[in-house]
Design a protein around this motif. Structure first.
Motif, PDB file in Angstrom:
ATOM      1  N   PRO A  41       5.567 -18.012  -8.972  1.00  0.00           N
ATOM      2  CA  PRO A  41       6.835 -18.724  -9.063  1.00  0.00           C
ATOM      3  C   PRO A  41       7.925 -18.021  -8.262  1.00  0.00           C
ATOM      4  CG  PRO A  41       5.786 -18.572 -11.213  1.00  0.00           C
ATOM      5  CD  PRO A  41       4.982 -17.724 -10.286  1.00  0.00           C
ATOM      6  N   ALA A  42       8.911 -18.830  -7.837  1.00  0.00           N
ATOM      7  CA  ALA A  42       9.941 -18.302  -6.932  1.00  0.00           C
ATOM      8  C   ALA A  42      10.694 -17.135  -7.544  1.00  0.00           C
ATOM      9  CB  ALA A  42      10.914 -19.413  -6.560  1.00  0.00           C
ATOM     10  N   GLY A  43      10.914 -17.185  -8.879  1.00  0.00           N
ATOM     11  CA  GLY A  43      11.647 -16.091  -9.514  1.00  0.00           C
ATOM     12  C   GLY A  43      10.840 -14.814  -9.653  1.00  0.00           C
ATOM     13  N   TRP A  44       9.494 -14.886  -9.438  1.00  0.00           N
ATOM     14  CA  TRP A  44       8.624 -13.703  -9.644  1.00  0.00           C
ATOM     15  C   TRP A  44       7.924 -13.282  -8.371  1.00  0.00           C
ATOM     16  CZ3 TRP A  44       8.920 -11.132 -14.148  1.00  0.00           C
ATOM     17  CH2 TRP A  44       9.473 -11.776 -15.220  1.00  0.00           C
ATOM     18  N   ARG A  45       8.422 -13.772  -7.275  1.00  0.00           N
ATOM     19  CA  ARG A  45       7.748 -13.416  -6.019  1.00  0.00           C
ATOM     20  C   ARG A  45       7.873 -11.923  -5.684  1.00  0.00           C
ATOM     21  NH1 ARG A  45       9.193 -18.582  -2.078  1.00  0.00           N
ATOM     22  NH2 ARG A  45       7.913 -20.119  -3.220  1.00  0.00           N
ATOM     23  N   TRP A  46       8.856 -11.285  -6.235  1.00  0.00           N
ATOM     24  CA  TRP A  46       9.008  -9.843  -5.982  1.00  0.00           C
ATOM     25  C   TRP A  46       7.857  -9.036  -6.575  1.00  0.00           C
ATOM     26  CZ3 TRP A  46       9.238  -6.789 -10.347  1.00  0.00           C
ATOM     27  CH2 TRP A  46       9.523  -7.424 -11.540  1.00  0.00           C
ATOM     28  N   THR A  47       7.051  -9.672  -7.489  1.00  0.00           N
ATOM     29  CA  THR A  47       5.900  -8.978  -8.071  1.00  0.00           C
ATOM     30  C   THR A  47       4.648  -9.169  -7.231  1.00  0.00           C
ATOM     31  OG1 THR A  47       5.307 -10.916  -9.440  1.00  0.00           O
ATOM     32  CG2 THR A  47       6.851  -9.295 -10.398  1.00  0.00           C
ATOM     33  N   ALA A  48       4.775  -9.865  -6.097  1.00  0.00           N
ATOM     34  CA  ALA A  48       3.577 -10.136  -5.294  1.00  0.00           C
ATOM     35  C   ALA A  48       2.819  -8.864  -4.891  1.00  0.00           C
ATOM     36  CB  ALA A  48       3.976 -10.925  -4.048  1.00  0.00           C
ATOM     37  N   PRO A  49       3.425  -7.721  -4.561  1.00  0.00           N
ATOM     38  CA  PRO A  49       2.663  -6.505  -4.172  1.00  0.00           C
ATOM     39  C   PRO A  49       2.007  -5.785  -5.335  1.00  0.00           C
ATOM     40  CG  PRO A  49       4.879  -6.495  -3.219  1.00  0.00           C
ATOM     41  CD  PRO A  49       4.870  -7.556  -4.289  1.00  0.00           C
ATOM     42  N   VAL A  50       2.309  -6.223  -6.602  1.00  0.00           N
ATOM     43  CA  VAL A  50       1.791  -5.459  -7.750  1.00  0.00           C
ATOM     44  C   VAL A  50       0.282  -5.557  -7.841  1.00  0.00           C
ATOM     45  CG1 VAL A  50       1.826  -5.270 -10.248  1.00  0.00           C
ATOM     46  CG2 VAL A  50       3.944  -5.697  -8.997  1.00  0.00           C
ATOM     47  N   LEU A  51      -0.252  -6.788  -7.715  1.00  0.00           N
ATOM     48  CA  LEU A  51      -1.705  -6.958  -7.868  1.00  0.00           C
ATOM     49  C   LEU A  51      -2.484  -6.187  -6.815  1.00  0.00           C
ATOM     50  CD1 LEU A  51      -4.039  -8.242  -9.362  1.00  0.00           C
ATOM     51  CD2 LEU A  51      -3.799 -10.270  -7.884  1.00  0.00           C
ATOM     52  N   PRO A  52      -2.175  -6.300  -5.526  1.00  0.00           N
ATOM     53  CA  PRO A  52      -2.946  -5.485  -4.570  1.00  0.00           C
ATOM     54  C   PRO A  52      -2.803  -3.988  -4.797  1.00  0.00           C
ATOM     55  CG  PRO A  52      -1.072  -6.521  -3.510  1.00  0.00           C
ATOM     56  CD  PRO A  52      -1.182  -7.159  -4.849  1.00  0.00           C
ATOM     57  N   LEU A  53      -1.616  -3.574  -5.277  1.00  0.00           N
ATOM     58  CA  LEU A  53      -1.462  -2.143  -5.582  1.00  0.00           C
ATOM     59  C   LEU A  53      -2.346  -1.732  -6.748  1.00  0.00           C
ATOM     60  CD1 LEU A  53       2.410  -1.663  -5.167  1.00  0.00           C
ATOM     61  CD2 LEU A  53       0.594  -0.789  -3.678  1.00  0.00           C
ATOM     62  N   VAL A  54      -2.441  -2.601  -7.785  1.00  0.00           N
ATOM     63  CA  VAL A  54      -3.289  -2.284  -8.944  1.00  0.00           C
ATOM     64  C   VAL A  54      -4.741  -2.197  -8.530  1.00  0.00           C
ATOM     65  CG1 VAL A  54      -4.114  -3.140 -11.153  1.00  0.00           C
ATOM     66  CG2 VAL A  54      -1.682  -3.236 -10.612  1.00  0.00           C
ATOM     67  N   VAL A  55      -5.189  -3.204  -7.751  1.00  0.00           N
ATOM     68  CA  VAL A  55      -6.587  -3.198  -7.289  1.00  0.00           C
ATOM     69  C   VAL A  55      -6.855  -1.979  -6.424  1.00  0.00           C
ATOM     70  CG1 VAL A  55      -8.310  -4.444  -5.951  1.00  0.00           C
ATOM     71  CG2 VAL A  55      -6.759  -5.700  -7.471  1.00  0.00           C
ATOM     72  N   ASP A  56      -5.921  -1.703  -5.515  1.00  0.00           N
ATOM     73  CA  ASP A  56      -6.115  -0.540  -4.636  1.00  0.00           C
ATOM     74  C   ASP A  56      -6.071   0.775  -5.418  1.00  0.00           C
ATOM     75  OD1 ASP A  56      -6.385  -2.232  -2.529  1.00  0.00           O
ATOM     76  OD2 ASP A  56      -4.281  -2.099  -1.906  1.00  0.00           O
ATOM     77  N   ALA A  57      -5.252   0.819  -6.478  1.00  0.00           N
ATOM     78  CA  ALA A  57      -5.231   2.027  -7.320  1.00  0.00           C
ATOM     79  C   ALA A  57      -6.584   2.235  -7.988  1.00  0.00           C
ATOM     80  CB  ALA A  57      -4.140   1.916  -8.375  1.00  0.00           C
ATOM     81  N   ALA A  58      -7.212   1.109  -8.421  1.00  0.00           N
ATOM     82  CA  ALA A  58      -8.552   1.217  -8.996  1.00  0.00           C
ATOM     83  C   ALA A  58      -9.539   1.733  -7.963  1.00  0.00           C
ATOM     84  CB  ALA A  58      -9.000  -0.132  -9.557  1.00  0.00           C
ATOM     85  N   VAL A  59      -9.375   1.254  -6.725  1.00  0.00           N
ATOM     86  CA  VAL A  59     -10.251   1.752  -5.652  1.00  0.00           C
ATOM     87  C   VAL A  59     -10.074   3.254  -5.452  1.00  0.00           C
ATOM     88  CG1 VAL A  59     -10.751   1.608  -3.193  1.00  0.00           C
ATOM     89  CG2 VAL A  59     -10.341  -0.485  -4.503  1.00  0.00           C
ATOM     90  N   VAL A  60      -8.812   3.695  -5.445  1.00  0.00           N
ATOM     91  CA  VAL A  60      -8.529   5.133  -5.271  1.00  0.00           C
ATOM     92  C   VAL A  60      -9.138   5.951  -6.416  1.00  0.00           C
ATOM     93  CG1 VAL A  60      -6.694   6.853  -5.210  1.00  0.00           C
ATOM     94  CG2 VAL A  60      -6.468   4.740  -3.914  1.00  0.00           C
ATOM     95  N   ILE A  61      -8.999   5.423  -7.649  1.00  0.00           N
ATOM     96  CA  ILE A  61      -9.581   6.137  -8.800  1.00  0.00           C
ATOM     97  C   ILE A  61     -11.089   6.256  -8.656  1.00  0.00           C
ATOM     98  CG2 ILE A  61      -9.990   5.977 -11.273  1.00  0.00           C
ATOM     99  CD1 ILE A  61      -7.207   4.734 -11.530  1.00  0.00           C
ATOM    100  N   VAL A  62     -11.726   5.149  -8.268  1.00  0.00           N
ATOM    101  CA  VAL A  62     -13.182   5.167  -8.128  1.00  0.00           C
ATOM    102  C   VAL A  62     -13.622   6.178  -7.073  1.00  0.00           C
ATOM    103  CG1 VAL A  62     -15.168   3.801  -7.398  1.00  0.00           C
ATOM    104  CG2 VAL A  62     -13.511   2.833  -8.983  1.00  0.00           C
ATOM    105  N   VAL A  63     -12.951   6.128  -5.911  1.00  0.00           N
ATOM    106  CA  VAL A  63     -13.325   7.049  -4.825  1.00  0.00           C
ATOM    107  C   VAL A  63     -13.114   8.498  -5.253  1.00  0.00           C
ATOM    108  CG1 VAL A  63     -12.752   7.768  -2.485  1.00  0.00           C
ATOM    109  CG2 VAL A  63     -12.906   5.338  -3.041  1.00  0.00           C
TER     110      VAL A  63
END
Length: 311
Positions: A41-63
């Motif tokens: 939603p237009a009011g929550w577009r500022w959260t768009a980078p959160v999901l890729p950061l969360v997924v990438d953080a999981a990748v970093v933890i795994v590595v």
């Protein structure tokens, strides 16, 4: 390969893995953020980078954790594998989602490069680290065995050295003991030799003393016998009767010599022979000469003859 080379390879692997991870995470954030912004939603577009950061953080933890477990030679079980593949698939889907929605095959392929490279790099890095760990463990085991072998050989050399020193000490003790025994035997033999010499000297002295005693006793017996015979001749000559006429010269000479030897006075010799006093005195002189000796048999014969003549 030396330990420094192994550590250098591990550093290269770690730097490369984290470089690829950082690039893939950055590329994923830049790629997934527009997709998330278009579906937020237009009011929550500022959260768009959160999901890729969360997924990438999981990748970093795994590595990171896989690297740590691989370094320690451990294994986290199946859940780390599930997390690793789940984050990898999520990263692929998120990175290729926008191109897939637009039916852009080239975009799907291009945007799949980074996440696929990250997944393969993570798996390859894990395999590399496990292989390095096994190699290091094997090398450390070999080094431990080599050190143990070196220590065993050193202990064996020390044991042999101790045995050699002990053998040398025993040999030295044996030589010293043999030397002392030999010296003691020499001293004993010398004492026995000296004792034997003293015994032989005593025996020789005893033999000499016995011989001297026997010789002295013989001389004493001879002297006693001679004195007895002289005494008997003297008594015989003194007891014999005077002759009435002159006896033959040979008998008279023997009688005079016997009388001189027996210590009979010249006057008595004149009576026993019938010869003149001058002649008897001359014969007495002859009898006293060192070169003259009268056998006992002759003297005895003279005495007997004189006694017989008298009779």
């Amino acid at each position: 390969m030396s330990s420094d080379q192994v550590r250098s390879a591990e550093r290269a692997l770690g730097v490369g893995t984290w470089t690829i991870t950082a690039g893939a995470v950055l590329y994923s954030v830049l790629t997934v953020t527009p997709l998330m912004a278009g579906h937020t939603p237009a009011g929550w577009r500022w959260t768009a980078p959160v999901l890729p950061l969360v997924v990438d953080a999981a990748v970093v933890i795994v590595v990171r954790l896989d690297n740590t477990l691989a370094r320690l030679g451990g294994h986290g079980g199946r859940w780390p594998v599930v997390l690793r593949w789940l984050t990898g698939l999520m990263t692929v889907l998120l990175n290729t989602g926008l191109s897939a929605l637009e039916r852009d095959g080239v975009g799907v392929a291009v945007h799949a490069v980074a996440p696929l490279l990250l997944i393969v790099t993570a798996e390859a890095s894990l395999s590399y680290r496990r292989a390095i760990t096994r190699a290091l463990d094997a090398r450390q085991a070999a080094e431990r065995e080599e050190r143990a072998e070196i220590e065993r050989r050193a202990e064996e050399r020390q044991r042999q050295a101790r045995q050699e020193r002990q053998a040398e000490q025993e040999a030295a003790d044996r030589r010293e003991r043999e030397r002392r025994e030999y010296e003691a035997a020499l001293v004993r033999e010398e004492r026995e030799y000296q004792a034997r010499l003293r015994r032989e000297e005593r025996e020789e002295q005893a033999r000499r003393e016995a011989a001297e005693r026997a010789e002295r006793e013989g001389r004493e017996r001879e002297a006693s016998e001679r004195e007895r015979r002289e005494r008997e001749r003297r008594e015989e000559l003194l007891s014999a009767p005077a002759v009435t006429e002159r006896v033959p010269e040979e008998r008279a000479r023997a009688t005079v010599h016997a009388a001189a030897a027996a210590g009979v006075p010249q006057r008595r010799a004149v009576e026993l022979t019938g010869w003149s006093a001058g002649w008897v005195a001359a014969r007495y002189q002859e009898a006293r000469s060192p070169l003259h000796s009268v056998p006992d048999s002759a003297a005895t014969a003279a005495g007997v003859s004189a006694g017989g003549g008298a009779a």
